[in-house]
Design a protein around this motif. Structure first.
Motif, PDB file in Angstrom:
ATOM      1  N   SER A  59       6.249  13.345 -27.718  1.00 24.78           N
ATOM      2  CA  SER A  59       7.609  13.258 -27.189  1.00 24.78           C
ATOM      3  C   SER A  59       8.608  14.101 -27.982  1.00 24.78           C
ATOM      4  N   GLN A  60       9.578  14.601 -27.249  1.00 19.98           N
ATOM      5  CA  GLN A  60      10.665  15.395 -27.823  1.00 19.98           C
ATOM      6  C   GLN A  60      11.978  14.648 -27.620  1.00 19.98           C
ATOM      7  N   LEU A  61      12.986  15.016 -28.387  1.00 16.78           N
ATOM      8  CA  LEU A  61      14.300  14.376 -28.245  1.00 16.78           C
ATOM      9  C   LEU A  61      14.810  14.499 -26.811  1.00 16.78           C
ATOM     10  N   SER A  62      14.478  15.600 -26.162  1.00 14.89           N
ATOM     11  CA  SER A  62      14.957  15.850 -24.802  1.00 14.89           C
ATOM     12  C   SER A  62      14.329  14.920 -23.771  1.00 14.89           C
ATOM     13  N   TYR A  63      13.312  14.171 -24.165  1.00 17.32           N
ATOM     14  CA  TYR A  63      12.684  13.231 -23.230  1.00 17.32           C
ATOM     15  C   TYR A  63      13.499  11.947 -23.062  1.00 17.32           C
ATOM     16  N   SER A  64      14.466  11.747 -23.909  1.00 21.99           N
ATOM     17  CA  SER A  64      15.274  10.522 -23.833  1.00 21.99           C
ATOM     18  C   SER A  64      15.971  10.426 -22.485  1.00 21.99           C
ATOM     19  N   GLY A  65      16.009   9.225 -21.952  1.00 26.44           N
ATOM     20  CA  GLY A  65      16.665   8.985 -20.667  1.00 26.44           C
ATOM     21  C   GLY A  65      16.041   7.777 -20.006  1.00 26.44           C
ATOM     22  N   THR A  66      16.460   7.524 -18.782  1.00 28.98           N
ATOM     23  CA  THR A  66      15.885   6.429 -18.009  1.00 28.98           C
ATOM     24  C   THR A  66      14.967   7.010 -16.950  1.00 28.98           C
ATOM     25  N   TYR A  67      13.763   6.501 -16.889  1.00 30.10           N
ATOM     26  CA  TYR A  67      12.759   6.983 -15.958  1.00 30.10           C
ATOM     27  C   TYR A  67      12.625   6.007 -14.797  1.00 30.10           C
ATOM     28  N   PHE A  68      12.658   6.566 -13.600  1.00 30.55           N
ATOM     29  CA  PHE A  68      12.531   5.750 -12.393  1.00 30.55           C
ATOM     30  C   PHE A  68      11.308   6.194 -11.606  1.00 30.55           C
ATOM     31  N   CYS A  69      10.563   5.223 -11.099  1.00 33.56           N
ATOM     32  CA  CYS A  69       9.567   5.557 -10.096  1.00 33.56           C
ATOM     33  C   CYS A  69      10.139   5.209  -8.729  1.00 33.56           C
ATOM     34  N   ALA A 117       0.866  -1.185   0.000  1.00 38.40           N
ATOM     35  CA  ALA A 117       0.000   0.000   0.000  1.00 38.40           C
ATOM     36  C   ALA A 117       0.901   1.233   0.000  1.00 38.40           C
ATOM     37  N   LEU A 118       0.624   2.151  -0.892  1.00 40.03           N
ATOM     38  CA  LEU A 118       1.515   3.284  -1.102  1.00 40.03           C
ATOM     39  C   LEU A 118       0.955   4.575  -0.532  1.00 40.03           C
ATOM     40  N   TYR A 119       1.880   5.385  -0.035  1.00 32.96           N
ATOM     41  CA  TYR A 119       1.521   6.736   0.378  1.00 32.96           C
ATOM     42  C   TYR A 119       1.760   7.724  -0.754  1.00 32.96           C
ATOM     43  N   SER A 120       2.837   7.554  -1.461  1.00 28.92           N
ATOM     44  CA  SER A 120       3.139   8.463  -2.562  1.00 28.92           C
ATOM     45  C   SER A 120       4.036   7.779  -3.579  1.00 28.92           C
ATOM     46  N   VAL A 121       4.064   8.376  -4.763  1.00 30.11           N
ATOM     47  CA  VAL A 121       4.938   7.894  -5.844  1.00 30.11           C
ATOM     48  C   VAL A 121       5.701   9.089  -6.400  1.00 30.11           C
ATOM     49  N   HIS A 122       7.012   8.929  -6.543  1.00 28.86           N
ATOM     50  CA  HIS A 122       7.857   9.946  -7.173  1.00 28.86           C
ATOM     51  C   HIS A 122       8.284   9.439  -8.540  1.00 28.86           C
ATOM     52  N   TRP A 123       8.468  10.373  -9.455  1.00 27.10           N
ATOM     53  CA  TRP A 123       9.039  10.032 -10.769  1.00 27.10           C
ATOM     54  C   TRP A 123      10.274  10.889 -11.018  1.00 27.10           C
ATOM     55  N   TYR A 124      11.346  10.239 -11.523  1.00 27.58           N
ATOM     56  CA  TYR A 124      12.598  10.898 -11.827  1.00 27.58           C
ATOM     57  C   TYR A 124      13.051  10.484 -13.218  1.00 27.58           C
ATOM     58  N   ARG A 125      13.825  11.354 -13.850  1.00 29.65           N
ATOM     59  CA  ARG A 125      14.437  11.042 -15.127  1.00 29.65           C
ATOM     60  C   ARG A 125      15.942  11.229 -14.999  1.00 29.65           C
ATOM     61  N   GLN A 126      16.675  10.283 -15.569  1.00 32.81           N
ATOM     62  CA  GLN A 126      18.132  10.346 -15.544  1.00 32.81           C
ATOM     63  C   GLN A 126      18.668  10.252 -16.962  1.00 32.81           C
ATOM     64  N   LYS A 127      19.375  11.281 -17.380  1.00 30.44           N
ATOM     65  CA  LYS A 127      20.045  11.236 -18.667  1.00 30.44           C
ATOM     66  C   LYS A 127      21.422  10.607 -18.470  1.00 30.44           C
ATOM     67  N   HIS A 128      21.941  10.075 -19.540  1.00 31.91           N
ATOM     68  CA  HIS A 128      23.202   9.335 -19.475  1.00 31.91           C
ATOM     69  C   HIS A 128      24.317  10.184 -18.869  1.00 31.91           C
ATOM     70  N   GLY A 129      24.955   9.669 -17.822  1.00 33.20           N
ATOM     71  CA  GLY A 129      26.072  10.373 -17.202  1.00 33.20           C
ATOM     72  C   GLY A 129      25.674  11.504 -16.276  1.00 33.20           C
ATOM     73  N   GLU A 130      24.380  11.636 -16.014  1.00 38.46           N
ATOM     74  CA  GLU A 130      23.922  12.737 -15.167  1.00 38.46           C
ATOM     75  C   GLU A 130      23.174  12.211 -13.948  1.00 38.46           C
ATOM     76  N   ALA A 131      22.893  13.114 -13.010  1.00 34.27           N
ATOM     77  CA  ALA A 131      22.125  12.751 -11.823  1.00 34.27           C
ATOM     78  C   ALA A 131      20.645  12.614 -12.162  1.00 34.27           C
ATOM     79  N   PRO A 132      19.925  11.760 -11.461  1.00 35.38           N
ATOM     80  CA  PRO A 132      18.466  11.731 -11.624  1.00 35.38           C
ATOM     81  C   PRO A 132      17.871  13.086 -11.261  1.00 35.38           C
ATOM     82  N   VAL A 133      16.862  13.483 -12.030  1.00 35.02           N
ATOM     83  CA  VAL A 133      16.208  14.767 -11.819  1.00 35.02           C
ATOM     84  C   VAL A 133      14.728  14.535 -11.528  1.00 35.02           C
ATOM     85  N   PHE A 134      14.246  15.227 -10.512  1.00 35.36           N
ATOM     86  CA  PHE A 134      12.852  15.085 -10.102  1.00 35.36           C
ATOM     87  C   PHE A 134      11.891  15.561 -11.187  1.00 35.36           C
TER      88      PHE A 134
END
Lengths: 113, 114
Positions: free
Chosen positions: A78-88, A27-44
Protein backbone atom coordinates in the motif's frame (compact mmCIF):
# COMPACT_ATOMS: atom_id res chain seq x y z
CA UNK A 1 -30.54 -4.78 -0.13
CA UNK A 2 -27.07 -3.35 0.27
CA UNK A 3 -24.05 -5.65 -0.06
CA UNK A 4 -22.06 -6.06 3.13
CA UNK A 5 -18.50 -4.78 3.19
CA UNK A 6 -15.83 -5.80 5.66
CA UNK A 7 -13.92 -4.51 7.42
CA UNK A 8 -15.59 -1.16 8.06
CA UNK A 9 -12.22 0.48 8.59
CA UNK A 10 -8.55 -0.48 8.42
CA UNK A 11 -5.28 1.29 9.17
CA UNK A 12 -2.14 0.24 7.33
CA UNK A 13 1.47 1.29 7.30
CA UNK A 14 3.00 2.01 3.92
CA UNK A 15 3.98 -1.22 2.20
CA UNK A 16 1.47 -3.41 4.01
CA UNK A 17 -1.28 -5.38 2.30
CA UNK A 18 -5.04 -5.25 2.78
CA UNK A 19 -8.11 -7.13 1.62
CA UNK A 20 -11.59 -5.63 1.45
CA UNK A 21 -14.54 -7.96 1.10
CA UNK A 22 -17.98 -7.44 -0.41
CA UNK A 23 -20.77 -9.96 0.06
CA UNK A 24 -24.29 -10.04 -1.34
CA UNK A 25 -27.38 -12.12 -0.58
CA UNK A 26 -28.41 -11.95 -4.26
CA UNK A 27 -27.05 -13.70 -7.32
CA UNK A 28 -24.74 -11.19 -8.94
CA UNK A 29 -24.01 -10.31 -12.52
CA UNK A 30 -21.12 -7.98 -11.81
CA UNK A 31 -19.28 -6.13 -9.08
CA UNK A 32 -17.82 -2.62 -9.35
CA UNK A 33 -15.20 -1.14 -7.05
CA UNK A 34 -14.77 2.60 -6.44
CA UNK A 35 -12.53 4.70 -4.24
CA UNK A 36 -13.50 8.05 -2.77
CA UNK A 37 -11.00 10.43 -1.25
CA UNK A 38 -12.20 12.94 1.30
CA UNK A 39 -14.15 15.76 -0.35
CA UNK A 40 -13.93 14.23 -3.80
CA UNK A 41 -16.13 12.21 -6.14
CA UNK A 42 -15.94 8.41 -6.14
CA UNK A 43 -13.55 7.18 -8.80
CA UNK A 44 -13.90 3.92 -10.69
CA UNK A 45 -11.30 1.23 -9.98
CA UNK A 46 -12.48 -2.06 -11.40
CA UNK A 47 -15.34 -4.16 -12.73
CA UNK A 48 -15.63 -7.90 -12.29
CA UNK A 49 -18.08 -9.80 -14.44
CA UNK A 50 -19.78 -13.13 -14.10
CA UNK A 51 -17.61 -15.57 -15.94
CA UNK A 52 -14.41 -14.21 -14.52
CA UNK A 53 -13.63 -11.35 -16.88
CA UNK A 54 -11.88 -8.56 -15.05
CA UNK A 55 -11.22 -4.96 -15.91
CA UNK A 56 -9.32 -2.45 -13.87
CA UNK A 57 -6.20 -0.41 -13.49
CA UNK A 58 -3.45 0.54 -11.07
CA UNK A 59 -1.69 -1.94 -8.83
CA UNK A 60 -4.89 -3.21 -7.31
CA UNK A 61 -6.51 -6.53 -8.06
CA UNK A 62 -9.80 -8.21 -7.27
CA UNK A 63 -11.59 -11.52 -7.39
CA UNK A 64 -15.23 -12.49 -7.85
CA UNK A 65 -16.67 -15.72 -6.50
CA UNK A 66 -20.00 -16.07 -8.28
CA UNK A 67 -21.14 -19.08 -6.30
CA UNK A 68 -20.70 -17.29 -2.99
CA UNK A 69 -21.79 -13.88 -4.35
CA UNK A 70 -18.60 -12.40 -2.96
CA UNK A 71 -15.86 -10.14 -4.23
CA UNK A 72 -12.56 -9.18 -2.67
CA UNK A 73 -10.31 -6.22 -3.44
CA UNK A 74 -6.61 -6.74 -2.88
CA UNK A 75 -4.28 -3.84 -2.18
CA UNK A 76 -0.66 -4.90 -2.04
CA UNK A 77 2.33 -2.84 -0.95
CA UNK A 78 0.00 0.00 0.00
CA UNK A 79 0.92 3.60 -0.73
CA UNK A 80 -0.22 6.79 0.98
CA UNK A 81 -2.31 7.53 -2.11
CA UNK A 82 -4.43 4.45 -1.42
CA UNK A 83 -6.10 6.16 1.53
CA UNK A 84 -9.81 6.74 1.09
CA UNK A 85 -13.14 4.99 1.35
CA UNK A 86 -13.69 1.99 -0.88
CA UNK A 87 -17.15 1.07 -2.10
CA UNK A 88 -18.34 -2.02 -3.86
CA UNK A 89 -21.35 -1.72 -6.13
CA UNK A 90 -23.23 -4.84 -7.11
CA UNK A 91 -25.48 -5.51 -10.04
CA UNK A 92 -27.90 -8.32 -9.42
CA UNK A 93 -29.76 -10.25 -12.07
CA UNK A 94 -32.68 -8.15 -13.22
CA UNK A 95 -34.45 -7.07 -16.37
CA UNK A 96 -32.56 -6.36 -19.53
CA UNK A 97 -31.08 -2.91 -19.67
CA UNK A 98 -30.92 -2.45 -15.93
CA UNK A 99 -27.60 -0.91 -15.03
CA UNK A 100 -28.31 0.27 -11.56
CA UNK A 101 -25.84 -0.61 -8.86
CA UNK A 102 -26.41 -1.18 -5.17
CA UNK A 103 -23.51 0.12 -3.13
CA UNK A 104 -22.15 -1.11 0.17
CA UNK A 105 -21.58 1.17 3.13
CA UNK A 106 -17.89 1.51 2.39
CA UNK A 107 -14.54 0.58 3.93
CA UNK A 108 -12.36 3.41 5.18
CA UNK A 109 -8.70 2.71 4.47
CA UNK A 110 -6.00 4.83 6.08
CA UNK A 111 -2.38 4.39 5.08
CA UNK A 112 0.16 5.96 7.42
CA UNK A 113 3.92 6.49 6.94
CA UNK B 1 -12.53 12.38 -20.01
CA UNK B 2 -16.15 12.30 -18.96
CA UNK B 3 -17.25 15.37 -17.10
CA UNK B 4 -20.24 15.27 -14.75
CA UNK B 5 -21.00 18.71 -13.37
CA UNK B 6 -23.26 19.45 -10.45
CA UNK B 7 -24.49 23.01 -10.25
CA UNK B 8 -23.57 23.71 -6.62
CA UNK B 9 -20.99 22.31 -4.20
CA UNK B 10 -22.79 23.72 -1.17
CA UNK B 11 -26.42 24.72 -0.75
CA UNK B 12 -28.38 25.92 2.26
CA UNK B 13 -32.18 25.95 2.16
CA UNK B 14 -35.04 26.24 4.60
CA UNK B 15 -37.62 23.66 5.61
CA UNK B 16 -40.56 23.59 3.23
CA UNK B 17 -38.72 25.12 0.29
CA UNK B 18 -38.72 23.48 -3.13
CA UNK B 19 -35.12 22.65 -3.98
CA UNK B 20 -33.59 21.88 -7.36
CA UNK B 21 -30.26 20.09 -7.78
CA UNK B 22 -28.88 20.10 -11.30
CA UNK B 23 -26.53 17.67 -13.01
CA UNK B 24 -25.06 17.86 -16.50
CA UNK B 25 -22.85 15.33 -18.31
CA UNK B 26 -20.93 15.97 -21.50
CA UNK B 27 -20.47 12.46 -22.93
CA UNK B 28 -23.89 11.64 -24.37
CA UNK B 29 -24.54 9.00 -21.70
CA UNK B 30 -27.97 7.41 -21.72
CA UNK B 31 -28.08 6.53 -18.03
CA UNK B 32 -28.04 9.02 -15.19
CA UNK B 33 -28.38 8.49 -11.44
CA UNK B 34 -28.96 10.43 -8.25
CA UNK B 35 -27.55 9.13 -4.94
CA UNK B 36 -27.43 10.47 -1.46
CA UNK B 37 -24.45 9.76 0.75
CA UNK B 38 -24.67 9.77 4.53
CA UNK B 39 -21.96 8.77 7.03
CA UNK B 40 -22.02 5.06 7.70
CA UNK B 41 -24.73 4.41 5.10
CA UNK B 42 -22.77 4.52 1.87
CA UNK B 43 -24.35 5.54 -1.43
CA UNK B 44 -28.08 5.03 -1.72
CA UNK B 45 -29.90 5.34 -5.03
CA UNK B 46 -32.76 7.84 -5.13
CA UNK B 47 -33.79 7.86 -8.81
CA UNK B 48 -32.31 6.97 -12.15
CA UNK B 49 -33.09 7.52 -15.81
CA UNK B 50 -32.39 5.45 -18.94
CA UNK B 51 -33.44 8.05 -21.44
CA UNK B 52 -35.00 11.45 -21.92
CA UNK B 53 -38.30 11.80 -20.06
CA UNK B 54 -37.84 8.37 -18.55
CA UNK B 55 -37.33 7.79 -14.81
CA UNK B 56 -37.27 4.92 -12.39
CA UNK B 57 -37.41 4.89 -8.59
CA UNK B 58 -34.37 3.75 -6.71
CA UNK B 59 -34.20 2.53 -3.13
CA UNK B 60 -35.15 5.77 -1.34
CA UNK B 61 -37.38 7.89 -3.63
CA UNK B 62 -39.74 9.25 -0.97
CA UNK B 63 -39.73 13.04 -0.82
CA UNK B 64 -37.90 13.39 -4.15
CA UNK B 65 -38.77 13.68 -7.80
CA UNK B 66 -36.65 14.02 -10.94
CA UNK B 67 -36.77 15.57 -14.37
CA UNK B 68 -34.93 14.69 -17.53
CA UNK B 69 -35.99 16.92 -20.40
CA UNK B 70 -32.65 16.73 -22.23
CA UNK B 71 -30.25 13.83 -22.51
CA UNK B 72 -27.36 15.66 -20.85
CA UNK B 73 -29.29 17.05 -17.89
CA UNK B 74 -30.84 15.27 -14.91
CA UNK B 75 -32.47 17.28 -12.13
CA UNK B 76 -33.32 16.18 -8.61
CA UNK B 77 -36.22 17.98 -6.95
CA UNK B 78 -37.03 18.11 -3.25
CA UNK B 79 -40.70 19.00 -3.33
CA UNK B 80 -40.84 20.30 0.25
CA UNK B 81 -37.44 20.15 1.90
CA UNK B 82 -37.15 18.65 5.35
CA UNK B 83 -34.24 18.52 7.79
CA UNK B 84 -33.79 14.77 7.26
CA UNK B 85 -32.86 15.52 3.66
CA UNK B 86 -29.68 17.23 4.78
CA UNK B 87 -27.03 15.16 3.02
CA UNK B 88 -24.41 14.91 0.30
CA UNK B 89 -26.02 14.33 -3.10
CA UNK B 90 -24.07 12.69 -5.90
CA UNK B 91 -24.98 12.50 -9.56
CA UNK B 92 -23.53 9.84 -11.87
CA UNK B 93 -23.81 8.79 -15.50
CA UNK B 94 -22.90 5.80 -17.63
CA UNK B 95 -23.26 4.45 -21.15
CA UNK B 96 -25.93 1.91 -21.89
CA UNK B 97 -25.09 -1.56 -23.19
CA UNK B 98 -22.73 -1.16 -20.31
CA UNK B 99 -22.12 -4.15 -18.10
CA UNK B 100 -18.49 -3.12 -18.36
CA UNK B 101 -19.07 0.60 -18.25
CA UNK B 102 -18.16 2.44 -15.05
CA UNK B 103 -20.30 5.09 -13.46
CA UNK B 104 -18.84 8.59 -13.60
CA UNK B 105 -19.61 10.77 -10.62
CA UNK B 106 -19.90 14.49 -10.10
CA UNK B 107 -18.20 16.22 -7.17
CA UNK B 108 -21.41 16.27 -5.15
CA UNK B 109 -23.68 18.88 -3.62
CA UNK B 110 -23.66 19.22 0.14
CA UNK B 111 -27.20 20.28 1.00
CA UNK B 112 -28.19 21.65 4.39
CA UNK B 113 -31.85 22.11 5.27
CA UNK B 114 -32.40 24.47 8.19
Amino acid sequence: QQPVQSPQAVILREGEDAVINCSSSKALYSVHWYRQKHGEAPVFLMILLKGGEQKGHEKISASFNEKKQQSSLYLTASQLSYSGTYFCGTRAYSGAGSYQLTFGKGTKLSVIP
Amino acid sequence: DVKVTQSSRYLVKRTGEKVFLECVQDMDHENMFWYRQDPGLGLRLIYFSYDVKMKEKGDIPEGYSVSREKKERFSLILESASTNQTSMYLCASTLSGGEVQPQHFGDGTRLSIL
